[in-house]
Design a protein around this motif. Sequence first.
Motif, PDB file in Angstrom:
ATOM      1  N   SER A 167       0.824  -1.212   0.000  1.00 46.57           N
ATOM      2  CA  SER A 167       0.000   0.000   0.000  1.00 46.57           C
ATOM      3  C   SER A 167       0.854   1.257   0.000  1.00 46.57           C
ATOM      4  N   ASP A 168       2.148   1.127   0.326  1.00 44.06           N
ATOM      5  CA  ASP A 168       3.032   2.291   0.377  1.00 44.06           C
ATOM      6  C   ASP A 168       3.853   2.478  -0.888  1.00 44.06           C
ATOM      7  N   VAL A 169       3.593   1.658  -1.920  1.00 42.18           N
ATOM      8  CA  VAL A 169       4.347   1.744  -3.175  1.00 42.18           C
ATOM      9  C   VAL A 169       3.451   2.218  -4.312  1.00 42.18           C
ATOM     10  N   THR A 170       3.929   3.224  -5.030  1.00 43.01           N
ATOM     11  CA  THR A 170       3.302   3.661  -6.279  1.00 43.01           C
ATOM     12  C   THR A 170       4.262   3.308  -7.405  1.00 43.01           C
ATOM     13  N   LEU A 171       3.762   2.583  -8.409  1.00 42.98           N
ATOM     14  CA  LEU A 171       4.614   2.153  -9.513  1.00 42.98           C
ATOM     15  C   LEU A 171       4.330   2.995 -10.745  1.00 42.98           C
ATOM     16  N   GLU A 172       5.362   3.684 -11.218  1.00 38.72           N
ATOM     17  CA  GLU A 172       5.294   4.439 -12.485  1.00 38.72           C
ATOM     18  C   GLU A 172       5.964   3.572 -13.536  1.00 38.72           C
TER      19      GLU A 172
END
Length: 344
Positions: A79-84
């Motif tokens: 939940s703490d990772v945003t993947l670009e």
Amino acid sequence: MPETSRRGLLFGTAAVSAGALLTACTSNEPKKTESAANSAPADDKPGKAVTIGFAGPQADHGWLNAINVNAKSRAETYSDVTLEITEGSNDTAAQIGQVKTLINKKVDVLVILPADGKALTQVGLEAMKAGIPVVNLDRIFASPQAYRCWVGGDNYGMGLNAGHYIGEQLKDKPNAKVVELAGIDNLELTKQRSQGFADALKNYSNIKLVARQAADFTVESGQAKMAQLLQAQKQFDALWNHDDDQGVGALRAIKQAGRDEFIMVGGAGAKSAMDAIKADNSVIKATVLYPPTMAASAIDLARALGQSKGISGLSEMEIPTSLTLYSAVVTKDNIDQYLPTGFN
């Protein structure tokens, strides 16, 4: 499989997803350090938000597509990772542009599987100089200054383990003959796989490599080159095929020729190969892994870097600089363990 070092047992995403908790002590009193790596280990609990930029080549091969799937799936568990993630390209100039865009977006960490490691070294250096740590996935950059950590497969180990498996199956057979269906010969990874295979066979004086053909990691090339091998060799005892995608074509050629006097060992760990091994109704009896789960491990490592943490099971305060995955041999005896990792 388009370029330099592609694609070997799973380092395991779970194994990389946590860090070691260390305490520094001097004299009679515990002394706190300023190192962020001395904080709580990285684990599955939500922590500092991390944006990871992911740049890979075009997914025009089953293994490369599995790389993208593994990266996305692993990132979604945090939940703490945003993947670009970029679209991916085999054009080095286009991929360099995509990485530059991610740098300009000021992502926290970059994971890069370069279409060409040498060609993308400069943009890796650019990211590192901008303070963005780089996890270099599989195809290695030309300079260690271009990445903080490298994680990838063991091409030499693939050949070595394939050779030892075949050697043990044929060790009691006099004058055993082996053939090899390699990948693209001008790739360093193909040379490493062939060298490992040759070195393993040196342990078995009764076995001789009698023929070798190089294919192109495609179904069509696998079928055409295997047909040539079958026509030239009227009898042999084992085949090592470097790549399970081209192995689909190789199996077609074998079936068309009505040949079944030999055993076949594949490479990489495609689901089609694993299904055939489990069914045990064809010549293919094993495949040597080059696990695409390395992409999931790369996400774990990138998250740990973004949160300034180490990984569990190690006493180090920082993540290591390199991780070479193991090339496990998958047979009907252990197929159920590895079947979930098979890729389409």
